[in-house]
Design an enzyme around this catalytic site. Sequence first.
Site, PDB file in Angstrom:
ATOM      1  N   ASP A   1       0.831  -1.201   0.000  1.00 27.07           N
ATOM      2  CA  ASP A   1       0.000   0.000   0.000  1.00 27.07           C
ATOM      3  C   ASP A   1       0.868   1.254   0.000  1.00 27.07           C
ATOM      4  OD1 ASP A   1       0.889  -0.061   2.614  1.00 27.07           O
ATOM      5  OD2 ASP A   1      -1.103  -0.002   3.533  1.00 27.07           O
ATOM      6  N   SER A   2       2.175   1.054   0.083  1.00 26.38           N
ATOM      7  CA  SER A   2       3.129   2.152  -0.109  1.00 26.38           C
ATOM      8  C   SER A   2       2.968   2.782  -1.488  1.00 26.38           C
ATOM      9  CB  SER A   2       4.565   1.648   0.069  1.00 26.38           C
ATOM     10  OG  SER A   2       4.792   0.454  -0.667  1.00 26.38           O
TER      11      SER A   2
ATOM     12  N   ASP B   1      -1.065  -6.324  -0.385  1.00 29.86           N
ATOM     13  CA  ASP B   1      -1.125  -5.611   0.888  1.00 29.86           C
ATOM     14  C   ASP B   1      -2.549  -5.119   1.133  1.00 29.86           C
ATOM     15  OD1 ASP B   1      -0.036  -4.617   3.197  1.00 29.86           O
ATOM     16  OD2 ASP B   1       1.194  -3.081   2.235  1.00 29.86           O
TER      17      ASP B   1
ATOM     18  N   LYS C   1      -1.060  -9.510   3.006  1.00 32.04           N
ATOM     19  CA  LYS C   1      -0.378  -8.999   4.200  1.00 32.04           C
ATOM     20  C   LYS C   1      -1.300  -8.019   4.908  1.00 32.04           C
ATOM     21  CE  LYS C   1       2.776  -5.684   4.139  1.00 32.04           C
ATOM     22  NZ  LYS C   1       2.187  -4.748   5.156  1.00 32.04           N
TER      23      LYS C   1
ATOM     24  N   GLU D   1      -1.483  -5.500   8.702  1.00 32.98           N
ATOM     25  CA  GLU D   1      -0.698  -4.931   9.785  1.00 32.98           C
ATOM     26  C   GLU D   1      -1.345  -5.174  11.139  1.00 32.98           C
ATOM     27  OE1 GLU D   1       0.806  -1.118   7.062  1.00 32.98           O
ATOM     28  OE2 GLU D   1      -0.127  -0.776   9.020  1.00 32.98           O
TER      29      GLU D   1
ATOM     30  N   GLU E   1       9.169  -4.093  10.857  1.00 33.87           N
ATOM     31  CA  GLU E   1       9.545  -2.793  10.297  1.00 33.87           C
ATOM     32  C   GLU E   1      10.025  -1.825  11.371  1.00 33.87           C
ATOM     33  OE1 GLU E   1       7.929   0.798   7.405  1.00 33.87           O
ATOM     34  OE2 GLU E   1       6.741  -1.029   7.632  1.00 33.87           O
TER      35      GLU E   1
END
Length: 275
Positions: free
Chosen positions: A44-45, A83, A113, A115, A182
Site C-alpha cells: 500500500d506504499s 497488501d 499482508k 498490519e 519494520e
Amino acid sequence: MRNTVSTFQELKNKGEKITMLTAYDYSMAKLIDSSGINGILVGDSLGMVCLGYENTLSVTMEDMLHHTKAVVRGTSNALVVGDMPFMSYQTSIYDAVYNAGRFIKEAGAHAVKLEGGATVAEEIKAIVKAQIPVMGHIGLTPQSVNMFGGFKVQGKNEKVAKKLIEDAKILEEAGAFAIVLECIPEKLSKIISESISIPTIGIGAGKYCDGQILVYQDMLSMFSDFKPKFVKSFGSIGESIKDGVSQYIKEVKEAKFPEEKHAFKIDDDVINKLY
C-alpha cells in the site's frame, strides 16, 4: 518455478536469506521477477510512491487490486503478496476474509499482508481458515501512523519490545506464514526471529531477520529528496531517468531526434502523386 509460502519456510529452515522487493506495475514486476527475487509485495506504499499521497491511509481496495493484477501478470517466479489497505480488514472479520479473497480471486495474488499484532489475530485465523496465506506485519505499521505520531522506530523500551515479541508469537499461532518486522532495533529483531519458527522479513530491522524487503524506488534512488536511514542505494535510476529525459528534450528542440534511421520509408513515386 514459482516461489510459494513453503519455499519461504524452507529457506528459513536452511538458514538461507529470503529476498523481497515491492512492485506496483507490470514492467517493473517483470524486471524484478527475472532477477530471481523470492517474493514481491504489492504494498500500500503505492499510495506514496505511485499516487503521491502523504501516507498510505487513502489507498483503496480498488487501487490495490488494480496494481496487484498488473504485478501478477509480470511474474512467473516470485510469490506475489497483496497488501490489505487501511479499513479493508479492521471493520469486521467478514470484511477481512472477503477482501483477502478478492486479492486471490480477482487479482491473482498468492498471499495477503495485513498490519498489527494481537489485535488482528482473529482476522488472520479466519483468513487462513479460508485457505488464504497471510503475512503479518508488526513494528512500525504505517496504517497506524496517526497513533504513533509519525514514522518512528518501535520497540526501544522494554514494554513495547516485550509486546512485539508476544505479538510475533500470537501471529505465528494465528497461522501467519511470515512476519514483516519494520523499523525495530536490530537486536530485538534477532530475539523475535529466534522466538518463532516462521520467517521474519525485515525493513529497517537489521541483519538478523530471515529475509529483507525494500521499496524499489528507495533502493534504486528514484527520489533524491528523501531516503530512510535503513535504505542502501543499489543504483541511481532517478538520475539516469532525469539525464535521459533532459537529453531527449534537448535533441527534440534541436531537431536531432528523430534521425533518418528512426523514420519509416515510402517510395518516392507514391510521394510525388500526393502533391
